[in-house]
Scaffold this active site. Structure first.
Site, PDB file in Angstrom:
ATOM      1  N   PRO A  54       0.832  -1.211   0.000  1.00  0.00           N
ATOM      2  CA  PRO A  54       0.000   0.000   0.000  1.00  0.00           C
ATOM      3  C   PRO A  54       0.859   1.252   0.000  1.00  0.00           C
ATOM      4  O   PRO A  54       1.873   1.320   0.700  1.00  0.00           O
ATOM      5  CB  PRO A  54      -0.792  -0.125   1.308  1.00  0.00           C
ATOM      6  CG  PRO A  54      -0.884  -1.596   1.544  1.00  0.00           C
ATOM      7  CD  PRO A  54       0.418  -2.161   1.032  1.00  0.00           C
ATOM      8  N   CYS A  55       0.453   2.228  -0.790  1.00  0.00           N
ATOM      9  CA  CYS A  55       1.343   3.347  -1.060  1.00  0.00           C
ATOM     10  C   CYS A  55       1.168   4.529  -0.120  1.00  0.00           C
ATOM     11  O   CYS A  55       1.931   5.482  -0.186  1.00  0.00           O
ATOM     12  CB  CYS A  55       1.152   3.827  -2.503  1.00  0.00           C
ATOM     13  SG  CYS A  55      -0.495   4.532  -2.795  1.00  0.00           S
ATOM     14  N   GLN A  56       0.173   4.505   0.778  1.00  0.00           N
ATOM     15  CA  GLN A  56      -0.092   5.686   1.587  1.00  0.00           C
ATOM     16  C   GLN A  56       1.126   6.123   2.389  1.00  0.00           C
ATOM     17  O   GLN A  56       1.373   7.311   2.576  1.00  0.00           O
ATOM     18  CB  GLN A  56      -1.264   5.423   2.541  1.00  0.00           C
ATOM     19  CG  GLN A  56      -2.604   5.272   1.841  1.00  0.00           C
ATOM     20  CD  GLN A  56      -2.910   3.833   1.485  1.00  0.00           C
ATOM     21  OE1 GLN A  56      -2.003   3.019   1.329  1.00  0.00           O
ATOM     22  NE2 GLN A  56      -4.174   3.519   1.354  1.00  0.00           N
ATOM     23  N   TYR A  76       4.143   5.980   1.580  1.00  0.00           N
ATOM     24  CA  TYR A  76       5.187   6.575   0.746  1.00  0.00           C
ATOM     25  C   TYR A  76       4.701   7.808  -0.016  1.00  0.00           C
ATOM     26  O   TYR A  76       5.495   8.529  -0.612  1.00  0.00           O
ATOM     27  CB  TYR A  76       5.690   5.550  -0.268  1.00  0.00           C
ATOM     28  CG  TYR A  76       6.212   4.274   0.349  1.00  0.00           C
ATOM     29  CD1 TYR A  76       7.159   4.303   1.367  1.00  0.00           C
ATOM     30  CD2 TYR A  76       5.760   3.035  -0.099  1.00  0.00           C
ATOM     31  CE1 TYR A  76       7.638   3.127   1.928  1.00  0.00           C
ATOM     32  CE2 TYR A  76       6.239   1.860   0.450  1.00  0.00           C
ATOM     33  CZ  TYR A  76       7.181   1.916   1.469  1.00  0.00           C
ATOM     34  OH  TYR A  76       7.646   0.766   2.025  1.00  0.00           O
ATOM     35  N   SER A  77       3.380   8.024  -0.018  1.00  0.00           N
ATOM     36  CA  SER A  77       2.842   9.102  -0.841  1.00  0.00           C
ATOM     37  C   SER A  77       3.080  10.454  -0.189  1.00  0.00           C
ATOM     38  O   SER A  77       3.091  10.593   1.033  1.00  0.00           O
ATOM     39  CB  SER A  77       1.335   8.902  -1.076  1.00  0.00           C
ATOM     40  OG  SER A  77       0.613   9.134   0.115  1.00  0.00           O
TER      41      SER A  77
END
Length: 414
Positions: free
Chosen positions: A118-120, A122-123
């Site tokens: 899940p990218c949250q 790193y976003s």
């Protein structure tokens, strides 16, 4: 020759997987924690199996509402349904996940591992909302590496948002590279844009590709597809024209013949209907803002600034930031990036046709992500939007998969 086998981690609704399947790979397992996405994966698994068996009409019966989802799933081998593993990937769950995959594999080997945590964490947006330093999602890469250690695939594909490059000043990315190299792999990264693979969307993603360190290969060369198609003219034009709150969750017939883009992309692939062409209901205040935004974009080529709206239409106290919260999909070129927030509201994805005056439908969002029209997203409209926004565009995934498959001295596929 049997198909090359892959495991899809953090699989979501299966955009990455679908691309690899279209390139000739075969999924051994999908691992995903979201139940709605897992239901979508099971339904798509049923599609592929029934198609291979020459029984695709039984899948269409489901889309038409003639049979239930339970009946659809019951038509395919039970082990294929179980190959979609609905669980969070954690240190505690790894042994059970490995057991399921081992049972599905038998004596076969895994050729490839794909997926992205899940990218949250790193976003850039995620880091603005709160301090992400201690977010456990920052360390999911460690579990990804455990799959490399256990199954020893020849290659892997790790997808994430560009923010991973700068997260904690690049420290997280370095941790990933160090862990992968310690597991016996070499790797490289590039920022790739979905529109260069023929997707009608400006969507940049970091694609990390790795290979066993005894293989003498380099990061594949991807050649840009010439972009000559437009969203309104080629992507949306054959779908029924509907207004806010209208449309069908079930079957919708096309209103025009197919075109070169829809055929080449595989979005329309032979059947004469699609599903989930359904829009949100919007109140009159939002619809008036939509009309202003579309008029400004289509006729002036300018984006709406929320703070410049007539005072009677402004309902948010914050007029200093997120002033682009109402945005029209580019009708003349490619869309801006579709993200998971589309599940909350459609203000950032307004349809460019002022007559229809609405945000884009589930099917239109899926098309921007290059999902084929027979791809069905399970549960409900909100869940479908979220799955679509989180997905890897199918055409992008297929382009990556095809190039990987042709690498010499790796898979030895004709």
């Amino acid at each position: 020759m049997s198909k090359l086998k892959f495991i899809d981690l953090f699989a979501g609704a299966g955009g990455l997987s679908e691309g690899f399947v279209r390139a000739g790979f075969k999924p051994v397992a999908h691992v995903e924690m979201n139940k709605d996405a897992c239901d979508t994966l099971r339904t798509r698994t049923a599609f592929h199996w029934l198609k291979e068996e020459g029984r695709i009409s039984e899948y269409y019966d489901y889309l038409h509402g003639i049979t239930t989802r339970k009946e659809l799933w019951s038509k395919i081998p039970d082990h294929l349904i179980k190959s979609v593993i609905n669980t969070e990937i954690s240190e505690k769950s790894l042994p059970t996940i490995f057991e399921h995959i081992d049972e599905e594999l038998g004596s076969s080997k895994v050729d490839l591992v794909i997926g992205g945590p899940p990218c949250q964490a790193y976003s850039v947006a995620g880091r603005v909302r709160k301090d992400m330093t201690d977010d456990p999602r920052n360390h999911l890469y460690k579990h990804y590496v455990e799959f490399l250690k256990k199954y020893q695939p020849k290659m892997f594909v790790f997808e994430n948002v560009p923010g991973i490059l700068s997260a904690n000043n690049g420290h997280y990315l370095q941790l990933i590279f160090d862990a992968v190299r310690e597991a016996g792999y070499e790797l490289d990264k590039k920022v790739l844009n979905a529109q260069d693979f023929g997707v009608l969307q400006d969507r940049k993603r970091v694609i990390i590709i790795g290979w066993k360190n005894n293989l003498e290969i380099e990061y594949p060369q991807f050649y840009k597809v010439e972009q000559r198609f437009e969203v309104a003219k080629h992507l949306f034009s054959d779908l029924p024209k509907i207004k806010s709150g209208q449309g069908e969750w079930g079957v919708s017939p096309y209103i025009q013949d197919t075109n070169d883009y829809l055929k080449a992309s595989g979005i329309r692939n032979g059947i004469e209907f699609t599903t989930q062409h359904i829009s949100r209901f919007n109140n009159e205040n939002d619809l008036e803002i939509y009309r202003i935004a579309v008029d400004k974009w289509v006729n002036e080529g300018k984006r709406l600034n929320y703070a410049e709206l007539p005072p009677r239409l402004i309902k948010h106290n914050n007029t200093k930031t997120f002033t682009n919260r109402f945005q029209v999909v580019n009708h003349k070129g490619v869309s801006h990036t579709v993200v998971a927030h589309i599940c909350a509201d459609g203000h950032y994805y307004i349809h460019p046709d002022i007559i229809q005056n609405r945000s884009i439908t589930v099917r239109e969002a899926a098309r921007i992500q290059s999902f084929p029209d027979d791809y069905f997203f399970e549960s409900n409209r909100t869940a479908a939007y979220k799955q679509i926004g989180n997905a890897v565009p199918v055409l992008m995934a297929e382009g990556i998969a095809k190039e990987i498959k042709t690498l010499k001295n790796v898979f030895n596929v004709e």
